[in-house]
Design an enzyme around this catalytic site. Structure first.
Site, PDB file in Angstrom:
ATOM      1  N   CYS A  18       2.682   3.325 -11.183  1.00 37.65           N
ATOM      2  CA  CYS A  18       1.308   3.382 -11.438  1.00 37.65           C
ATOM      3  C   CYS A  18       0.898   4.788 -11.934  1.00 37.65           C
ATOM      4  CB  CYS A  18       0.892   3.082 -10.314  1.00 37.65           C
ATOM      5  SG  CYS A  18      -1.293   3.437 -10.233  1.00 37.65           S
TER       6      CYS A  18
ATOM      7  N   ARG B  56       4.298  -6.101 -18.365  1.00 39.71           N
ATOM      8  CA  ARG B  56       2.388  -5.309 -17.634  1.00 39.71           C
ATOM      9  C   ARG B  56       2.841  -3.886 -17.145  1.00 39.71           C
ATOM     10  NH1 ARG B  56      -0.844  -2.399 -13.897  1.00 39.71           N
ATOM     11  NH2 ARG B  56      -0.115  -4.838 -12.763  1.00 39.71           N
TER      12      ARG B  56
ATOM     13  N   HIS C 217       5.266  -6.854  -2.921  1.00 39.75           N
ATOM     14  CA  HIS C 217       5.445  -5.230  -4.491  1.00 39.75           C
ATOM     15  C   HIS C 217       6.043  -4.207  -3.557  1.00 39.75           C
ATOM     16  CE1 HIS C 217       4.273  -4.456  -8.285  1.00 39.75           C
ATOM     17  NE2 HIS C 217       3.750  -3.743  -7.854  1.00 39.75           N
TER      18      HIS C 217
END
Length: 299
Positions: free
Chosen positions: A239, A16, A206
Site C-alpha cells: 500500500c 490492481r 487479506h
C-alpha cells in the site's frame, strides 16, 4: 480437532493491488496479457483495477480499457473510492465494485483525507444505491489488525465497522492485515468473531507477508472457517499509504499450500507461474520467492 474445508477460493489481486505501487508504468497490453494468463490458470475471481484519480495513482489510469477489454469470466472487481469512481466503473460495464475504508482514523486520513466516520457517512448512500441496482459490493477493511500510525487496532473496532457495512447490505467483507503485523492467534480470534457475527456475508482474509507470517495466518483463518483469501501473483503489491507494508502474500505459495493440504482451488500451479513470467519483465518490484523460484529453477 484439525478440520479443513475441501475447497477454497482465491481472489487474485495482482492486476490492481499488485501493480498500484509499481513505480514503472505497465502498459495496458501487458496488464491484459497478465490478466488473461491468470484466467487461463483457473482464477475465477479477480481484482482488475481501480477507478481512482490518475494524478494520485498513475498506474490505474487505464481502468476503463482494462474493464472493457478483459474477457468476462467469473467475478471481476474494480476498486471505487468515491461517487465519481463508482459512476465511471458502472459506465465501463463493471458489475462488481469494491469500496474501502480504514478502521484507523489516521490511516484513513492519510489515505483519502477523511476520518473513518466521514468515509462511512459518504459511502452509506452510495452502497445503498448500488444494492438497489443489484450490484455486487465488496467492502475492503484496511488496518483491521494494526495501523502503521496508531499501532494495534481493537477487534471490537473492526467488528463495529464491519457491522455497519453488513447493515447496508454489502455482499463481502475483505478484512486486511494491511501492514503484515498480525499473528496466527490474532487472525484466528478475529475471523472467528467475524464469521459468528456475520454468517450470511462472504468473509475474505487479506494478508501481507511483511513478517513472513501470511501463510501461518491463512492456516489460522482456515481453522476459524474462512475459505476465501486475497492473494497476489508473485507477491506483488503493497500500500502506497502504509509505510512498511510489503507485498501481498504470493498466490502461488497460497495455492501450493492449500493443494498440499488437499484443499482444491481450481487453479493450475504451472499456468499460474507462467502468468507471473508474463508480468515479471515489466515490473521493477521483485516478485516473491518460494514456489515461483522453484518453478523457474526446475529442470
Amino acid at each position: 480437532m484439525f478440520s479443513l474445508p475441501k475447497n477454497a477460493t482465491i481472489i487474485e489481486v495482482g492486476p490492481r493491488d499488485g501493480l498500484q505501487n509499481e513505480g514503472k508504468l505497465v502498459t495496458t497490453e501487458n496488464k491484459l496479457q497478465f490478466i488473461a494468463a491468470l484466467q487461463d490458470a483457473g482464477v475465477q475471481e479477480m481484482e482488475l483495477t481501480s477507478f481512482v484519480s490518475p494524478k494520485w495513482v498513475p498506474q490505474m489510469g487505464d481502468a476503463r480499457d482494462i474493464v472493457t477489454q478483459t474477457k468476462k469470466t467469473g467475478r471481476q472487481f474494480v476498486l471505487t473510492p468515491n461517487e465519481r469512481g463508482i459512476n465511471a466503473a458502472l459506465e465501463a460495464g463493471a458489475q462488481s465494485l469494491a469500496v474501502f475504508v480504514g478502521v484507523s482514523n489516521t490511516f484513513n486520513k492519510k489515505n483519502i483525507n477523511k476520518t473513518t466516520a466521514e468515509s462511512m457517512e459518504t459511502l452509506k448512500p452510495l452502497i445503498l444505491n448500488l444494492k438497489e441496482q443489484g450490484i455486487f459490493v465488496r467492502a475492503c477493511i484496511s488496518t483491521a489488525f494494526y495501523c502503521p500510525f496508531e499501532g494495534a487496532v481493537s477487534p471490537e473496532a473492526t467488528l463495529d465497522l464491519c457491522r455497519q457495512f453488513v447493515e447496508w447490505g454489502v455482499d463481502e467483507l475483505s478484512v486486511a492485515d494491511t501492514i503484515g503485523m498480525a499473528n496466527p492467534k490474532e487472525s484466528y480470534e478475529l475471523f472467528t468473531k467475524l464469521i459468528e457475527a456475520f454468517p450470511d456475508v462472504l468473509i475474505t482474509a487479506h494478508f501481507h507477508d511483511t513478517r513472513r507470517m501470511a501463510l501461518a495466518n491463512i492456516l489460522a483463518s482456515l481453522q476459524a472457517g474462512v475459505t476465501r483469501f486475497d492473494a497476489s501473483a508473485g507477491g506483488l503489491g503493497g500500500c502506497p499509504f502504509a509505510p512498511g507494508a510489503t507485498g501481498n502474500v504470493a498466490t502461488e505459495d497460497v495455492v501450493n499450500m492449500l493443494h498440499r493440504m488437499g484443499i482444491d482451488t481450481g487453479i493450475d500451479e504451472n499456468l499460474l507461474c507462467q502468468a507471473i513470467e508474463k508480468i515479471e519483465p515489466h515490473v521493477t518490484n521483485p516478485v516473491a520467492t518460494g514456489m515461483y523460484t522453484l518453478y523457474k529453477n526446475q529442470p
